[in-house]
Design a protein around this motif. Structure first.
Motif: not given
Length: 382
Positions: A265-267, A270-279, A299-308
């Protein structure tokens, strides 16, 4: 006075005894009332939606962005209507037979056409034809035709990287220049690329029954890459996928199945942080989410709630028994919703787990908003 004193002492003793007896009775009942709910909570909640659960689920306007329905089943349409659910019905180019792809495309459209607006179609092209002189023109023509009919997305599948080979016997990778005009067309048409590239780590490793995917690959050995000669590594396939993201910054890409990074899940982060065109969608990767420590999952779902993006990979083949499938679909949706929306005790693959009880705003993004943002047109306008 002594007689009166003895009388008062006797009354006091009686009061104390009565009080102790009363406390013993009600204290015991109180302890029972505290333990009973604990036992009740520990009993896993199973089965289809209750009326109250159904009301809460339908209020989300849920969208499942990853399904495969190849049978025109009115019973399934009725279920979608009852759940207020919309699905993206995906075509897959499974083998080098264009006829089979045409048949699958037609079956998908047939269901979309009877779905009363509850299904849209995700198209594809045939990568096995990539050496044909007309490949670029034919592939773009195919996807444009489906775009014009309402398809909001194109899927590329794991056979790119794991099955299709060039004349030298090397595996064709997803960043091969032959596909670049197709990616540009998807971007220019403001559509989305859904990329199922690579599979879980376990298919490159010795078989182990402890793997979350062991049963699937036992029944589908054709996708088991371990000990196959000249196979690319999973890392190499995902690096090629990342090249698509880098070379096409305006192309929306949804990585199916947690972007095939489900073990790390760290990977994913990292990808979601690096690529704004990726979900990423979560299709068929609930075992990996469920086995996370509860607070880590929240924590993971709340942090990336716009990308899942919520998705299941549920299917209905042309020969499947529809009543059984409809029951499976509802039970699957009910479990997922309980896990994400409540703190109930649940059972999953023989393990007891507790629901995440995500905030209402996060739930709405997961089930509805993100699908609309990353796959515009996923809800049919018809």
């Amino acid at each position: 006075m002594r007689r009166a004193s003895f009388k008062l002492q006797g009354q006091f003793t009686l009061v104390v005894l009565v009080g102790c007896f009363t406390f013993a009775i009600f204290g015991c009942n109180s302890r029972q009332s505290m333990t009973a709910p604990s036992s009740a909570v520990a009993t896993p909640v199973t089965g289809p939606f209750s009326d109250q659960e159904l009301q809460q689920f339908t209020a989300l306007g849920p969208i499942d962005t990853h399904t495969h329905v190849y049978q025109s089943a009115p019973e399934l349409v009725n279920l979608l209507e009852r759940l207020n659910l919309h699905i993206l019905n995906i075509v897959v180019a499974r083998d080098p037979d264009q006829k089979s792809l045409d048949q699958e495309r037609q079956r998908v459209w047939d269901f979309v056409n009877i779905s009363r607006g509850h299904a849209t179609m995700c198209t594809t092209f045939d990568p096995f034809l990539y050496r044909e002189p007309s490949f670029k023109k034919s592939a773009i023509s195919e996807i444009d035709r489906d775009f014009d009919r309402g398809a909001p997305a194109v899927k590329i599948w794991k056979n790119i990287g794991e099955q299709v080979k060039d004349p030298k016997g090397d595996y064709l990778m997803p960043d091969n220049p032959v596909f670049e005009p197709i990616y540009r067309e998807i971007s220019d048409r403001n559509k989305t690329l859904i990329a199922h590239l690579a599979d879980p780590n376990s298919i490159w490793e010795p078989p182990t029954p402890k793997s979350a995917d062991y049963e699937y690959y036992t029944h589908h050995p054709e996708w088991y890459m371990y000990n196959k000669p000249n196979t690319p590594s999973k890392v190499a396939i995902l690096v090629a996928r990342d090249h698509i993201l880098e070379n096409n910054p305006k192309l929306r890409v949804v990585g199916a199945h947690l972007g095939s990074m489900e073990d790390d899940f760290k990977q994913i982060g990292d990808h979601l942080d690096r690529y704004p065109n990726f979900a990423v969608d979560i299709a068929a990767r609930m075992p990996y989410i469920v086995r996370l420590p509860r607070q880590d999952a929240i924590a993971f779902i709340e942090k990336y709630q716009d990308r899942l993006i919520y998705a299941t990979d549920l299917g209905l083949s042309e020969k499947a028994k529809v009543p059984d499938a409809v029951k499976e679909w509802e039970n699957s949706y009910a479990f997922d919703w309980r896990f994400f929306a409540t703190s109930e005790s649940l059972e999953y693959m023989g393990q007891h787990v507790q629901g995440l009880a995500l905030p209402a705003g996060v739930l709405h993004k997961l089930y509805h908003d993100n699908a609309l943002h990353w796959i515009p047109g996923v809800i049919s306008s018809q």
